[in-house]
Design a protein around this motif. Sequence first.
Motif, PDB file in Angstrom:
ATOM      1  N   SER A   1       0.830  -1.204   0.000  1.00 34.66           N
ATOM      2  CA  SER A   1       0.000   0.000   0.000  1.00 34.66           C
ATOM      3  C   SER A   1       0.867   1.258   0.000  1.00 34.66           C
ATOM      4  CB  SER A   1      -0.918   0.001   1.220  1.00 34.66           C
ATOM      5  OG  SER A   1      -1.655   1.199   1.289  1.00 34.66           O
ATOM      6  N   LEU A   2       1.978   1.220   0.739  1.00 34.96           N
ATOM      7  CA  LEU A   2       2.902   2.358   0.734  1.00 34.96           C
ATOM      8  C   LEU A   2       3.450   2.599  -0.666  1.00 34.96           C
ATOM      9  CD1 LEU A   2       4.553   4.489   2.294  1.00 34.96           C
ATOM     10  CD2 LEU A   2       6.273   2.709   2.701  1.00 34.96           C
ATOM     11  N   LEU A   3       3.806   1.526  -1.362  1.00 35.66           N
ATOM     12  CA  LEU A   3       4.282   1.666  -2.745  1.00 35.66           C
ATOM     13  C   LEU A   3       3.204   2.263  -3.643  1.00 35.66           C
ATOM     14  CD1 LEU A   3       6.224  -1.693  -3.342  1.00 35.66           C
ATOM     15  CD2 LEU A   3       7.157   0.553  -2.771  1.00 35.66           C
ATOM     16  N   SER A   4       1.944   1.884  -3.400  1.00 40.16           N
ATOM     17  CA  SER A   4       0.861   2.329  -4.279  1.00 40.16           C
ATOM     18  C   SER A   4       0.634   3.832  -4.227  1.00 40.16           C
ATOM     19  CB  SER A   4      -0.437   1.598  -3.920  1.00 40.16           C
ATOM     20  OG  SER A   4      -1.006   2.105  -2.727  1.00 40.16           O
ATOM     21  N   VAL A   5       1.059   4.498  -3.133  1.00 43.22           N
ATOM     22  CA  VAL A   5       0.847   5.949  -3.025  1.00 43.22           C
ATOM     23  C   VAL A   5       2.153   6.732  -3.094  1.00 43.22           C
ATOM     24  CG1 VAL A   5      -1.285   5.680  -1.733  1.00 43.22           C
ATOM     25  CG2 VAL A   5       0.877   5.871  -0.482  1.00 43.22           C
ATOM     26  N   THR A   6       3.279   6.049  -3.294  1.00 39.87           N
ATOM     27  CA  THR A   6       4.561   6.747  -3.422  1.00 39.87           C
ATOM     28  C   THR A   6       5.198   6.555  -4.799  1.00 39.87           C
ATOM     29  OG1 THR A   6       5.627   4.843  -2.342  1.00 39.87           O
ATOM     30  CG2 THR A   6       5.131   6.746  -0.957  1.00 39.87           C
ATOM     31  N   LEU A   7       4.998   5.388  -5.420  1.00 39.95           N
ATOM     32  CA  LEU A   7       5.495   5.186  -6.785  1.00 39.95           C
ATOM     33  C   LEU A   7       4.650   5.946  -7.792  1.00 39.95           C
ATOM     34  CD1 LEU A   7       6.401   1.374  -7.005  1.00 39.95           C
ATOM     35  CD2 LEU A   7       7.951   3.299  -7.358  1.00 39.95           C
ATOM     36  N   LEU A   8       3.356   6.078  -7.507  1.00 39.62           N
ATOM     37  CA  LEU A   8       2.405   6.728  -8.408  1.00 39.62           C
ATOM     38  C   LEU A   8       1.485   7.630  -7.590  1.00 39.62           C
ATOM     39  CD1 LEU A   8       1.302   3.619 -10.518  1.00 39.62           C
ATOM     40  CD2 LEU A   8       2.614   5.562 -11.380  1.00 39.62           C
ATOM     41  N   PRO A   9       0.850   8.614  -8.222  1.00 36.41           N
ATOM     42  CA  PRO A   9      -0.195   9.355  -7.512  1.00 36.41           C
ATOM     43  C   PRO A   9      -1.325   8.407  -7.119  1.00 36.41           C
ATOM     44  CG  PRO A   9       0.477  10.510  -9.519  1.00 36.41           C
ATOM     45  CD  PRO A   9       1.123   9.162  -9.568  1.00 36.41           C
ATOM     46  N   PRO A  10      -1.889   8.530  -5.923  1.00 35.63           N
ATOM     47  CA  PRO A  10      -2.956   7.612  -5.495  1.00 35.63           C
ATOM     48  C   PRO A  10      -4.127   7.543  -6.469  1.00 35.63           C
ATOM     49  CG  PRO A  10      -2.207   8.949  -3.653  1.00 35.63           C
ATOM     50  CD  PRO A  10      -1.529   9.486  -4.871  1.00 35.63           C
ATOM     51  N   SER A  11      -4.396   8.651  -7.162  1.00 32.16           N
ATOM     52  CA  SER A  11      -5.528   8.670  -8.093  1.00 32.16           C
ATOM     53  C   SER A  11      -5.322   7.726  -9.264  1.00 32.16           C
ATOM     54  CB  SER A  11      -5.748  10.087  -8.618  1.00 32.16           C
ATOM     55  OG  SER A  11      -4.577  10.563  -9.278  1.00 32.16           O
ATOM     56  N   VAL A  12      -4.067   7.458  -9.623  1.00 34.23           N
ATOM     57  CA  VAL A  12      -3.784   6.566 -10.751  1.00 34.23           C
ATOM     58  C   VAL A  12      -4.122   5.125 -10.380  1.00 34.23           C
ATOM     59  CG1 VAL A  12      -1.978   5.655 -12.265  1.00 34.23           C
ATOM     60  CG2 VAL A  12      -2.009   8.088 -11.686  1.00 34.23           C
ATOM     61  N   VAL A  13      -3.654   4.678  -9.209  1.00 32.55           N
ATOM     62  CA  VAL A  13      -3.955   3.321  -8.753  1.00 32.55           C
ATOM     63  C   VAL A  13      -5.440   3.196  -8.427  1.00 32.55           C
ATOM     64  CG1 VAL A  13      -3.464   1.581  -6.991  1.00 32.55           C
ATOM     65  CG2 VAL A  13      -1.626   3.005  -7.884  1.00 32.55           C
ATOM     66  N   GLY A  14      -6.020   4.237  -7.808  1.00 32.10           N
ATOM     67  CA  GLY A  14      -7.439   4.211  -7.493  1.00 32.10           C
ATOM     68  C   GLY A  14      -8.318   4.162  -8.728  1.00 32.10           C
ATOM     69  N   GLY A  15      -7.850   4.750  -9.808  1.00 31.61           N
ATOM     70  CA  GLY A  15      -8.621   4.731 -11.039  1.00 31.61           C
ATOM     71  C   GLY A  15      -8.575   3.410 -11.772  1.00 31.61           C
ATOM     72  N   ALA A  16      -7.687   2.511 -11.337  1.00 33.57           N
ATOM     73  CA  ALA A  16      -7.572   1.178 -11.964  1.00 33.57           C
ATOM     74  C   ALA A  16      -8.072   0.130 -10.986  1.00 33.57           C
ATOM     75  CB  ALA A  16      -6.126   0.903 -12.360  1.00 33.57           C
ATOM     76  N   SER A  17      -9.291   0.318 -10.463  1.00 39.45           N
ATOM     77  CA  SER A  17      -9.770  -0.488  -9.347  1.00 39.45           C
ATOM     78  C   SER A  17      -9.953  -1.956  -9.670  1.00 39.45           C
ATOM     79  CB  SER A  17     -11.113   0.077  -8.845  1.00 39.45           C
ATOM     80  OG  SER A  17     -12.087   0.033  -9.879  1.00 39.45           O
ATOM     81  N   GLN A  18     -10.123  -2.315 -10.957  1.00 36.41           N
ATOM     82  CA  GLN A  18     -10.368  -3.715 -11.286  1.00 36.41           C
ATOM     83  C   GLN A  18      -9.075  -4.520 -11.469  1.00 36.41           C
ATOM     84  OE1 GLN A  18     -13.288  -2.341 -14.300  1.00 36.41           O
ATOM     85  NE2 GLN A  18     -14.476  -4.116 -13.699  1.00 36.41           N
ATOM     86  N   SER A  19      -7.951  -3.843 -11.668  1.00 34.01           N
ATOM     87  CA  SER A  19      -6.653  -4.545 -11.724  1.00 34.01           C
ATOM     88  C   SER A  19      -5.549  -3.590 -11.270  1.00 34.01           C
ATOM     89  CB  SER A  19      -6.361  -5.067 -13.136  1.00 34.01           C
ATOM     90  OG  SER A  19      -6.427  -4.017 -14.087  1.00 34.01           O
ATOM     91  N   PRO A  20      -5.598  -3.112 -10.010  1.00 35.89           N
ATOM     92  CA  PRO A  20      -4.691  -2.053  -9.558  1.00 35.89           C
ATOM     93  C   PRO A  20      -3.221  -2.455  -9.504  1.00 35.89           C
ATOM     94  CG  PRO A  20      -5.950  -2.942  -7.712  1.00 35.89           C
ATOM     95  CD  PRO A  20      -6.549  -3.505  -8.951  1.00 35.89           C
ATOM     96  N   LEU A  21      -2.926  -3.728  -9.183  1.00 38.69           N
ATOM     97  CA  LEU A  21      -1.519  -4.108  -9.028  1.00 38.69           C
ATOM     98  C   LEU A  21      -0.781  -4.177 -10.363  1.00 38.69           C
ATOM     99  CD1 LEU A  21      -1.170  -6.674  -6.111  1.00 38.69           C
ATOM    100  CD2 LEU A  21      -0.876  -4.210  -6.144  1.00 38.69           C
ATOM    101  N   THR A  22      -1.489  -4.386 -11.470  1.00 41.06           N
ATOM    102  CA  THR A  22      -0.802  -4.336 -12.764  1.00 41.06           C
ATOM    103  C   THR A  22      -0.352  -2.906 -13.057  1.00 41.06           C
ATOM    104  OG1 THR A  22      -2.926  -4.074 -13.917  1.00 41.06           O
ATOM    105  CG2 THR A  22      -2.061  -6.297 -13.714  1.00 41.06           C
ATOM    106  N   THR A  23      -1.183  -1.930 -12.689  1.00 38.50           N
ATOM    107  CA  THR A  23      -0.815  -0.520 -12.864  1.00 38.50           C
ATOM    108  C   THR A  23       0.389  -0.176 -12.001  1.00 38.50           C
ATOM    109  OG1 THR A  23      -3.114   0.063 -13.327  1.00 38.50           O
ATOM    110  CG2 THR A  23      -1.653   1.848 -12.654  1.00 38.50           C
TER     111      THR A  23
END
Length: 470
Positions: free
Chosen positions: A258-280
């Motif tokens: 989860s820390l990587l998801s909001v530091t490698l990318l803007p949170p809105s980018v991962v949040g916008g890919a809700s059906q396959s977030p880890l590929t993003t």
Amino acid sequence: MGKDESRVTLRRVIGTYSAFSMGYADIGADIYIAIGLIAFYAGSAAPLAFLFASITYIITGLCYAELASTYPVAGGAQFFSMRAFGNFHGFLAGWGLMLDYTINIALFSLASVGYLSYLVQILFGTNILLQSPYYGFMAIIMILGLIMLNIIGIKWSSRFNVIFVTLDLATVALFLIFGLPTVIANGGVERWIADLGKIGSSPGWNSFMYATSLAMVSYIGIESISQAAEETKKPTKIIPKATKWTIVSIVVATVLVSLLSVTLLPPSVVGGASQSPLTTLAKALPFIGGLLAIWVGFMGFAICYVSTNTGVIGVSRVTFSMGRLRLFPSSFARLHNKYYTPYITITLFSLIACLLILINTGLKGIDLLSLIASLYNFGALISYMYVNLSTIALRFKDNSERAWKVPLNITIRRGGKKYFLPILPFFGFVSCLFVWLIIVGTHEAGRLLGSLWFLIGIIMYFIQKKRRKE
């Protein structure tokens, strides 16, 4: 009913790593869904939402380790609650688990399709699986396949879990090995710490609390180990060990990814890919991002499908136990005359999950996932509250020696006997109640459907009770 079909005991075939895999599969898959949902609602505060939700999970998991190793039978929270407080409370805990596991089947079959659709896009250039109604139809087809696998037997089902859990652990390790040095070197961690001061405005407190309640999705499933206690070879040793392994691995993996998801990318980018977030998220990793994204698409599909499988195992075992204890019709306790598996409950509740998907196929992906996640938490948290209270009550009601105890106990004496009062379950109950109240207050559809589920259950309980008397 034939002789073999009426057998009411299950075969002990599960070892330590298989038990761990069952718990990890049900919870480890949650991150493949929850990362996107929590980033969508909590923004940079997502790791804190996961961390707060983990308190409930850790304490409840330790309670399960004690109770399941003391009473190694199918049923989990349903059996513990019945033994501690009586049939009605046992029924309510079991009915909550039935909602949890039935929703688990629906939720993770949909999540599996989300990752499968990523692979289909790469290979065939179409996103048809993300569109309604194909998104739901594919999930239903996958559930029907698991019905057949589980009727054949838990030994084959358990092997299926072990293979993909091992691959998933390696995948999470790659995320951390390549991701953590990157965000430390580029100042991502420092920027994240600075952003935490914005909680209350970005995200607002309502959004953060909503995200915290959804974050429980990442920690629902520790029950799976206890559900298979009757099929575990040496439950008094294996269950505590497997549970502790699961708790540590899940909390570390969830919070760090989860820390990587909001530091490698803007949170809105991962949040916008809700059906396959880890590929993003995988695409943002240096050196291996492109190849890892394809692999994560496959693993997301596989591990979510494994979690769907643990839902089938869980709901069939808890309803099998309730049938055996006559809280449900006795036909629910029937075993297959060849495979000795509870084939009626495997089939029935898997088909209910299919029906739930079919009814809601018109919803958008993010809305469908949010609805099902809130229902998932609603039932599970009621059962978890019962587990924490049962741990306390059974220390007094059954003062026999435990193979393993929840830590932090106070010694008290009553009637010339010595009892060990556990402290942690009090905090476990309060934290479960707190998160459940958030769900009731913020998830309108989950509140209405969850309440309807329990109302139907209570009516069924008293009808069954009246029939038993007659």
